[in-house]
Each structure stands twice: as C-alpha cells, then as structure tokens.
Design an enzyme around this catalytic site. Structure first.
Site, PDB file in Angstrom:
ATOM      1  N   GLY A   6       3.953   0.281   5.033  1.00  0.00           N
ATOM      2  CA  GLY A   6       4.466   2.296   5.164  1.00  0.00           C
ATOM      3  C   GLY A   6       5.538   2.186   4.688  1.00  0.00           C
ATOM      4  O   GLY A   6       6.217   3.219   5.010  1.00  0.00           O
ATOM      5  N   CYS A  20     -13.153  26.818  -5.042  1.00  0.00           N
ATOM      6  CA  CYS A  20     -13.369  28.398  -5.119  1.00  0.00           C
ATOM      7  C   CYS A  20     -12.438  28.450  -3.557  1.00  0.00           C
ATOM      8  O   CYS A  20     -13.261  28.820  -3.081  1.00  0.00           O
ATOM      9  CB  CYS A  20     -14.676  28.934  -5.038  1.00  0.00           C
ATOM     10  SG  CYS A  20     -15.176  28.826  -7.215  1.00  0.00           S
TER      11      CYS A  20
HETATM   12  C1  LIG Z   1      -3.138   2.880   6.474  1.00  0.00           C
HETATM   13  C2  LIG Z   1      -2.809   1.375   7.103  1.00  0.00           C
HETATM   14  C3  LIG Z   1      -1.823   0.405   6.695  1.00  0.00           C
HETATM   15  C4  LIG Z   1      -1.345   1.133   5.164  1.00  0.00           C
HETATM   16  O1  LIG Z   1      -0.355   1.833   4.716  1.00  0.00           O
HETATM   17  P1  LIG Z   1       0.521   2.510   3.970  1.00  0.00           P
HETATM   18  O2  LIG Z   1       1.378   3.421   4.115  1.00  0.00           O
HETATM   19  O3  LIG Z   1      -0.548   2.521   2.736  1.00  0.00           O
HETATM   20  O4  LIG Z   1       1.127   0.369   3.097  1.00  0.00           O
HETATM   21  C5  LIG Z   1      -1.406  -0.714   6.814  1.00  0.00           C
HETATM   22  N1  LIG Z   1      -1.949  -0.684   7.312  1.00  0.00           N
HETATM   23  C6  LIG Z   1      -3.215  -0.247   9.060  1.00  0.00           C
HETATM   24  C7  LIG Z   1      -3.686  -0.826  10.616  1.00  0.00           C
HETATM   25  C8  LIG Z   1      -3.410   1.186   8.184  1.00  0.00           C
HETATM   26  O5  LIG Z   1      -4.156   1.610   9.221  1.00  0.00           O
END
Ligand SMILES: *Cc1c(COP(=O)(O)O)cnc(C)c1O
Length: 403
Positions: free
Chosen positions: A220, A330
């Site tokens: 994240g 559209c």
């Molecule tokens: C989507 C996801 C990630 C990656 O998240 P980012 O924000 O793209 O780094 C990591 N772990 C899990 C379990 C996810 O679902």
C-alpha cells in the site's frame, strides 16, 4: 519522471496509439529502493503484487530481479507459474473465493494466506500439515480513498485482531501449521507511525505462534502522482521497521523472513500511456481535448478519482493552456479537468504518467474497442510484450449460432 519525448513519439510511430510503455529500469530502481531500505534485515522477501500489472513479461522481469509473487486469484497463480516462479515463491491471498480454488492452490503447491475463520477451520481439518498464513485485520487506517482502504473495522478483509483467541483455538483444535502472519491495510500509506502501530499489532499476534517462518506486512505504499506530491517515505519506514523486526526476531528465537507485497510502488511510475488527440473542441465553458481512448483503457481517473499527469509530448515548448481531457466512450469519461497543458493540436500525442499499475490490468473491451499494445523498454531497447488486439480477439470466445 524523466522521459525522453522523442523516444516515446518514435514508439507511437512504430506501434501505434494508444500504447502502454513500461520502463524496466524504473521497476528495477523501485525494487532496489526497497531492498536498500531494509538492508539490515537478514531475510527480506519482496513479493510483487501482480494484480497491478500481469503481463507475463513483467512477471518474468520480477523473477529475474529475485522477487516473489503475490496473487489474488488462481489465474494469477497460474500466470506466475508460467512466468517461471516456483510454487513456494508465490503467495496466494484470496478474499471470498470458493474453497475449491483454495484446494487447487494447494495442488499447485503455493503458499496460502487465509482471511476467514471458517475457511481456516475447514482448512486445518483437511490439510493440517500444509503451512498456512493468516491475514490479520489490525483495524488501522493508514490509507487513502475508501475503495482502497481495506484495514478499517468494517472492511471485508482479514480476520479481526479481536478474533485472535478464536484463531488460537482453531490452530489448537486442528493442529494446523501456521507459518506466517500477514496484514495489508490498503493503498496510499502516508503515515508511517500508523503503519508501525499496525506492525506492532502483527508482532503481538506473531508472538502467540511458535512455528512461524515469516511476517508479511503487505503493501500500500504511495507513489507521487505529480511533481512534489507526497509519497511513502520508504527509507524512514525501512529504518524504523527493520530495527523493530530485528529486535522481535531475536526475542522470537527463530529465523523469520520479513515480507512485503508491493504492487503500485513497483510499477506505477514505470508506466506511460500514450494516446493521440482526435479532436480539440471549444465549448462555452472549456476547451476539450478528445483522445483516441477512454475508461476502457484507463479507468483510474473515473473509478478512484485518481490523478494522472498529462503531458503533450508533441509540443513540449508550446504555450500552456487549460484543457479538459476526455475519452471517446459514449458516457462521461474525463481524464482530467482544467489541466494546464502545452497547446494541443489534433494529432498530437499525450502522455499519461503513473500508468504502470492498475491501468492495463483493469482495461476492458467496452465499446468493442481493442485493448492497447504494451511495450517494455529495457535499457532503452523496446520489446513488444503484448500486441494490440484485433477484431478476431473480440469474438474469440463467442459461439456462432445459426438463426
Ligand atoms: C492489491 C494488494 C497488494 C498491492 O497493493 P498496492 O497498493 O498495489 O501496493 C498487496 N497485497 C494484497 C493482499 C493486495 O490485495
């Protein structure tokens, strides 16, 4: 965000527009930024969260960097195996999938991360020897937009930290082999202290189980979407978390691997999306630049209100003017309102930045358009890694019945 405009225009000449271009060197430098930030941790494993960009060649490139893979569907698991990852290098972190899919993942031999107590109990009864990880929801709010913030109290993700006694009971009753604990609290983490609070919660959970081999802190991490924008301070996170992790590992008394599963952080900035301008249209309130693409190819601005920098690479010296950049779908599909862009003429090529993550992988054939081609630049040499679709691709899965 260094880019060579001439080179990008050349690629549009060669492969046509719209076109996705990814810079492998940028992917590599992001990967190395993380390994450097955590260099004092003895065992670090980065598992690229491939839903951000699943092109097989991108997966192979990550394999060549030494990365593992984080997957959220059995199809991503299979793509990972095709890309050459060993089963143990792949983590499968499903949410709300069928038990059949979990069983299939076991047949394929990949690591599994479970985020539901009843599934954990069934799993423990069926496969007590198969190592498994649990996804904990620490109920912290470190992320951005509500759609991408998955760690809060009423989120569907993970097993609540308040259910720890129940997890312990399931482990005891079934004898299952818990070898990892995991959290992933959502995207766009800015507050390192909040993230570290989540990590402390995860350490508390980890201390309750004796046979762990890894702790997975998810991902994240935020990347900048425009010059000067905020981003996760990876060096600071590395410094703080490494110290705490090493301390915890010592107290735990067994070797542990620190894992992360970054998606966006690894590939977002490496990607550029190139689209040509079909029409420039003055209205009573604005000037529209209409481009030969839409939310079928890049949905993030409409779906998450995401900001993508837009640059006119055909006229970089032109006078700046204000534009609303829109697609050809559209329905309203606005990429950016009131953007200051070097003067746009019909036929110019616009470049969208941060187009490496959740762009092509969320593309569709809506309006029966072809999905774009993708090009990977490795040391400035260009490789076509996915050709543009054709009308045959659009009907490839349709049956032809006679009336
Ligand atoms: C989507 C996801 C990630 C990656 O998240 P980012 O924000 O793209 O780094 C990591 N772990 C899990 C379990 C996810 O679902």
């Amino acid at each position: 965000m260094e880019l060579n405009r001439e080179r990008l225009l050349e690629l549009v000449q060669k492969y046509g527009a719209p076109l996705y271009v990814y810079d492998a060197n940028k992917i590599k430098s992001q990967y190395e930024k993380m390994t450097t930030a955590f260099s004092t941790v003895k065992r670090l494993k980065l598992n690229y969260a491939c839903k951000a960009n699943t092109n097989l060649n991108i997966l192979k490139y990550f394999k060549s960097l030494g990365s593992g893979l984080d997957t959220v569907s059995i199809q991503e698991v299979e793509l990972g195996l095709m890309a050459g990852f060993k089963p143990k290098e792949i983590i499968y972190t499903p949410n709300g999938v069928s038990y059949a899919e979990i069983k299939r993942a076991i047949e394929l031999g990949v690591r599994i991360n479970i985020d539901n107590l009843s599934v954990l109990e069934t799993f423990g009864q069926d496969f007590p020897k198969y190592p498994v990880c649990v996804r904990i929801n620490p109920h912290i709010m470190a992320g951005g937009n509500a759609n991408i913030s998955v760690g809060h109290i009423d989120s569907k993700f993970g097993i609540s930290i308040h259910q720890l006694p129940h997890i312990k009971r399931v482990v005891k009753n079934t004898g299952l082999h818990l070898d990892g604990v995991h959290m992933h609290t959502g995207s766009d983490i800015l507050d390192i202290d909040v993230f570290l609070q989540g990590a402390e919660i995860l350490f508390e959970v980890a201390a309750e189980f004796k046979n762990l081999s890894y702790i997975d802190f998810g991902s994240g991490f935020k990347v900048p979407y425009y010059p000067g924008a905020d981003e996760t301070d990876i060096d600071y996170l590395g410094e703080r978390l490494s110290e705490r992790f090493n301390e915890f590992e010592k107290a735990y008394g067994k070797p542990l691997t620190l894992m992360f599963e970054p998606g966006k952080y690894m590939v977002s900035e490496a990607g550029m999306f190139l689209a040509s301008v079909n029409v420039v249209k003055q209205t009573t309130s604005t000037v529209f630049a209409g481009i030969d693409t839409g939310f079928n190819h890049l949905i993030r601005p409409m779906f998450y209100s995401a900001h993508h920098e837009i640059e006119n690479i055909s006229n970089p010296e032109g006078r700046s003017r204000y534009y609303t950049v829109v697609g050809y779908i559209c329905e309203t599909d606005t990429f950016g309102s009131n953007r200051k862009i070097n003067e746009i003429s019909e036929g110019d090529v616009l470049c969208f930045h941060n187009a490496g993550a959740y762009c092509f992988s969320m593309a569709s054939n809506y309006n029966s358009r072809f999905r774009p081609a993708e090009v990977l630049l490795i040391d400035d040499k260009d490789y076509l890694i996915r050709r543009r679709e054709t009308i045959q691709d659009l009907i490839a899965t349709t049956e032809d019945i006679k009336f």
